[in-house]
Motif scaffolding. Structure first.
Motif, PDB file in Angstrom:
ATOM      1  N   TYR A  48      48.470  33.054   1.413  1.00  0.00           N
ATOM      2  CA  TYR A  48      48.906  33.165  -0.257  1.00  0.00           C
ATOM      3  C   TYR A  48      47.858  32.667  -1.171  1.00  0.00           C
ATOM      4  O   TYR A  48      48.801  32.682  -2.200  1.00  0.00           O
ATOM      5  N   GLU A  85      61.233  41.424  -9.619  1.00  0.00           N
ATOM      6  CA  GLU A  85      59.763  41.731  -9.823  1.00  0.00           C
ATOM      7  C   GLU A  85      59.338  41.156  -8.675  1.00  0.00           C
ATOM      8  O   GLU A  85      57.969  40.502  -8.569  1.00  0.00           O
ATOM      9  N   GLY A  86      59.635  40.410  -7.012  1.00  0.00           N
ATOM     10  CA  GLY A  86      58.849  40.550  -6.083  1.00  0.00           C
ATOM     11  C   GLY A  86      58.859  39.347  -5.493  1.00  0.00           C
ATOM     12  O   GLY A  86      58.331  39.144  -4.750  1.00  0.00           O
ATOM     13  N   SER A 144      59.827  29.883  -1.673  1.00  0.00           N
ATOM     14  CA  SER A 144      59.215  29.503  -0.412  1.00  0.00           C
ATOM     15  C   SER A 144      59.796  27.974  -0.309  1.00  0.00           C
ATOM     16  O   SER A 144      59.333  27.503   1.022  1.00  0.00           O
ATOM     17  N   TYR A 164      64.169  38.242  -8.199  1.00  0.00           N
ATOM     18  CA  TYR A 164      64.048  38.721  -6.914  1.00  0.00           C
ATOM     19  C   TYR A 164      63.457  40.684  -7.014  1.00  0.00           C
ATOM     20  O   TYR A 164      63.028  41.066  -6.662  1.00  0.00           O
ATOM     21  N   ARG A 172      48.456  35.058  -4.063  1.00  0.00           N
ATOM     22  CA  ARG A 172      49.553  35.697  -5.157  1.00  0.00           C
ATOM     23  C   ARG A 172      49.953  34.943  -6.342  1.00  0.00           C
ATOM     24  O   ARG A 172      49.657  33.537  -5.963  1.00  0.00           O
ATOM     25  N   THR A 181      59.845  40.578   3.470  1.00  0.00           N
ATOM     26  CA  THR A 181      60.598  40.811   2.356  1.00  0.00           C
ATOM     27  C   THR A 181      61.949  40.909   1.712  1.00  0.00           C
ATOM     28  O   THR A 181      62.542  42.606   1.019  1.00  0.00           O
ATOM     29  N   GLU A 228      55.167  35.516  -4.556  1.00  0.00           N
ATOM     30  CA  GLU A 228      55.015  36.419  -5.033  1.00  0.00           C
ATOM     31  C   GLU A 228      54.673  37.206  -3.527  1.00  0.00           C
ATOM     32  O   GLU A 228      54.056  36.805  -2.730  1.00  0.00           O
ATOM     33  N   GLU A 229      55.458  38.152  -2.743  1.00  0.00           N
ATOM     34  CA  GLU A 229      55.754  39.106  -1.551  1.00  0.00           C
ATOM     35  C   GLU A 229      56.181  37.504  -1.308  1.00  0.00           C
ATOM     36  O   GLU A 229      55.432  38.096   0.308  1.00  0.00           O
ATOM     37  N   TYR A 230      56.121  36.581  -0.639  1.00  0.00           N
ATOM     38  CA  TYR A 230      56.805  36.084   0.259  1.00  0.00           C
ATOM     39  C   TYR A 230      57.851  36.330   1.351  1.00  0.00           C
ATOM     40  O   TYR A 230      59.665  36.105   1.034  1.00  0.00           O
ATOM     41  N   LYS A 242      59.503  35.866  -3.599  1.00  0.00           N
ATOM     42  CA  LYS A 242      61.214  34.896  -2.966  1.00  0.00           C
ATOM     43  C   LYS A 242      61.057  33.285  -2.627  1.00  0.00           C
ATOM     44  O   LYS A 242      59.295  32.975  -3.050  1.00  0.00           O
ATOM     45  N   THR A 261      65.318  34.480   5.457  1.00  0.00           N
ATOM     46  CA  THR A 261      64.060  34.775   4.858  1.00  0.00           C
ATOM     47  C   THR A 261      63.455  36.082   5.895  1.00  0.00           C
ATOM     48  O   THR A 261      64.017  35.510   7.219  1.00  0.00           O
TER      49      THR A 261
END
Length: 487
Positions: free
Chosen positions: A275, A301-302, A306, A299, A278, A327, A323-325, A304, A363
Motif C-alpha cells: 500500500y 472515489e475508490g 482499512s 467509496y 496508494r 474491491t 485507495e483500492e483497499y 475503502k 471487505t
C-alpha cells in the motif's frame, strides 16, 4: 544509538527563567540570542494549522502580534543578558545561520554560555525552525557549535513539534547541549493573540495567564528521561487529524492499527509494501449516520476503510481509508456477533463497537484476507480470551482485530487464517517505554523472529493492554504511538 525520550520539564522543575541556575547551571555568565521565524514558510514546509501563516509579504495579523509579545516578554525577563534579537518576517535560512554563527563566535571570545531562543513555526515532523526559503535543524546547530568551538548552548524552542529537538539532545547525550521544548514531538504548541506563546509565558513568569498556571501542552527538557520524569495524558493532547498526519506526512508509513477509548488513542504506524504508493485519507465522524454519508462519497472515489475505531465514551468514529483497499466494502451492524454471516468472498477487515452494537467492516479483494477462514468470538474474561486464542492459533489462525463492548462487558476477537502463523500476544499493565517487562518482551521477539506490532489495545474494563506482534514480510520500521485526543 537507541532513541531516548525527554522528560516533562515541569516534573524536572525546569523552564522558568527565575530559577534557571537550578535547571541549566553554568559557571559562566549567559548571553541570549532571540530569533523570530518567518511568517510565511515555503509551501513545501509542512506546519501545524494551529499557528497561523500570514500571506506572503503581509506584516500584520495574529502571527506578528504573537511574535512581538514573545520577544517583548523574553527581553523583559532576561534584561542585560540579551546579546541580540533577530526579527524579520522574511528572514532567510542563510541570514539566520549567519546570526547564529556570529553569536556562537561572540560567546567563545567572551567566555559566555550561549542561550538560544526561537519563536515561530515548527516544521512537521522535525520541529525545525522555519525561514522564508528553508529550515534549520537541530543537527545543523550542533555542527555549528562544534565548528565555532564555543560552549554548547541551551536551546529554548517555542514552536510546534519542538519535542523532537529535546529528544535529539537527550539521545545525543552531550553534556551541556540541552533543549527546552514547548511540547512533545507530535504536538502543536499553543499561543494566544493577546499574550503570546504559552511556553514563553511560562518561562517569563506570566503563568497567571495560563490555564492551570502552566502550558496546555507538555514542555520537555532534555536533561532527564521520560521514564524518570513522566509526561501526563492531560497535557499530551493532540487533534486526531494532525496526529495521523504527523506520523504519515511525507513518508511511506501508514496507519496499521488504532484503538480509542475515553479520548485516548493507541496506534501502530509502519510502511506496507502493498500500500506504499496508494493514497490515504482520514477523518472523524460524530455519529454513524454522519459516517455513512461520508462513506458514500469516499467509496465513489475508490477509497475503502482499512481501520475503524469508535470511542465508546463520546460516540465518535475515527476512520482511516486507503485507495483500492479491496474491491467491495460494506459495514454490517450487529448486536449478536454469533449470527454474523459472510460469503466466501468477504472478510471482516476491521471492527469496532458502540452502545452494544458491533460495526464489522466487511471487505472483498484484500490479499491478506481473501479466501481465508475466519473465527469471530466473544469472551468475558482474559483467561477465556487467551484460551480461545490458543485454540484458534493451533488451527493456523492469527489475531487480526479486537474490540471491547463496555455495555456487554465482553471482548470480541477476530482471527484470520494466515500462511505465516508466527504471532505472539501478551497483556501488560501499561504501554510505554517505562515498562521493563514490555520492553524485554518486545526486544526478544524482534531479535528472534523479526516480528512487528500489529495491535495495541487498551481493555476499558481494567486498563490493561493487549499487545500483539506478528511476523510480516511486507512491513519494516514500525512505530507505536499513544496520545490523548481533543476530539
Amino acid at each position: 544509538m537507541s532513541l531516548k525520550y525527554a522528560g516533562s520539564a515541569i516534573e524536572q522543575n525546569a523552564g522558568k527563567l527565575s530559577n534557571i541556575d537550578e535547571w541549566s547551571p553554568s559557571s559562566k555568565e549567559r548571553r541570549w540570542l532571540l530569533i523570530a521565524g518567518c511568517s510565511h514558510p515555503p509551501a513545501k514546509v509542512a506546519t501545524s494549522e494551529r499557528r497561523e501563516r500570514e500571506p506572503k509579504g503581509a506584516k500584520t495579523g495574529k502571527y506578528l502580534q504573537g511574535i512581538n509579545l514573545d520577544l517583548f516578554n523574553m527581553e523583559k525577563a532576561i534584561g542585560h543578558t540579551l546579546k541580540n534579537k533577530i526579527q524579520n518576517l522574511e528572514i532567510t535560512k542563510s541570514e539566520a545561520e549567519s546570526h547564529i554563527k556570529k553569536f556562537f563566535s561572540f560567546c567563545k571570545e567572551n567566555k559566555f554560555k550561549p542561550m538560544l531562543y526561537y519563536t515561530g513555526h515548527g516544521e512537521m515532523p522535525t520541529g525545525n525552525w522555519c525561514f522564508s526559503d528553508g529550515t534549520i535543524g537541530i543537527e545543523e546547530i550542533f555542527e555549528c557549535v562544534q565548528k565555532e568551538g564555543c560552549d554548547y548552548p541551551t536551546i529554548c524552542s517555542d514552536s510546534c513539534y519542538s519535542g523532537t529537538w529535546a529528544d535529539y539532545c537527550i539521545t545525543k547525550g552531550v553534556n551541556g547541549f540541552e533543549c527546552l521544548s514547548a511540547c512533545k514531538d507530535n504536538q502543536s504548541a499553543f499561543d494566544h493573540q493577546e499574550c503570546g506563546g504559552e511556553l514563553t509565558l511560562y518561562m517569563t513568569g506570566n503563568e497567571d495567564k495560563l490555564t492551570d498556571g502552566r502550558p496546555t501542552t507538555e514542555p520537555l527538557f532534555s536533561r532527564g528521561e521520560e521514564k524518570d520524569f513522566p509526561t501526563f495524558r492531560k497535557y499530551s493532547k493532540v487533534h486526531y487529524s494532525e496526529f495521523i498526519k504527523y506520523y504519515t506526512h511525507d513518508s511511506k508509513k501508514m496507519l496499521i492499527w488504532q484503538s480509542i477509548h475515553n479520548r485516548h488513542i493507541f496506534t501502530v504506524f509502519d510502511s506496507h509494501e502493498q500500500y506504499n504508493n496508494r493514497k490515504k485519507l482520514f477523518f472523524t465522524s460524530p455519529s454513524y449516520k454522519d459516517l455513512s454519508q461520508k462513506l458514500k462519497q469516499q467509496y465513489k472515489e475508490g477509497f475503502k476503510i482499512s481501520s475503524l475505531s469508535c470511542d465508546q465514551t463520546t460516540g465518535k468514529f475515527f476512520v482511516y481509508m486507503v485507495e483500492e483497499y479491496g474491491t467491495f466494502q460494506t459495514i454490517i451492524q450487529s448486536t449478536d456477533p454469533d449470527s454474523l454471516f459472510l460469503d466466501d468472498k468477504s472478510s471482516v477487515t476491521s471492527c469496532t463497537v458502540y452502545n452494544s452494537t458491533y460495526y464489522f467492516v466487511v471487505t472483498a479483494g484484500v490479499a491478506e484476507f481473501d479466501g481465508k477462514d475466519q473465527e469471530i468470538f466473544t469472551r468475558q474474561s482474559k483467561k477465556d480470551v487467551d484460551k480461545e486464542i490458543k485454540k484458534q492459533k493451533s488451527r493456523g489462525l492469527i489475531i487480526t482485530s479486537v474490540c471491547y463492548n463496555v455495555d456487554a462487558k465482553e471482548c470480541l476477537v477476530v482471527m484470520t487464517e494466515s500462511n505465516n502463523t508466527l504471532q505472539e500476544h501478551a497483556w501488560f499493565s501499561e504501554f510505554n517505554k517505562r515498562d521493563d517487562k514490555l520492553n524485554e518482551w518486545e526486544n526478544d521477539l524482534v531479535q528472534r523472529n523479526k516480528t512487528v506490532y500489529t495491535i495495541v489495545f487498551e481493555d476499558p474494563s481494567d486498563g490493561q493492554f493487549l499487545c500483539v506482534m506478528t511476523c510480516d514480510n511486507n512491513r519494516n520500521g514500525y512505530q507505536c504511538r499513544a496520545a490523548s485526543l481533543y476530539d
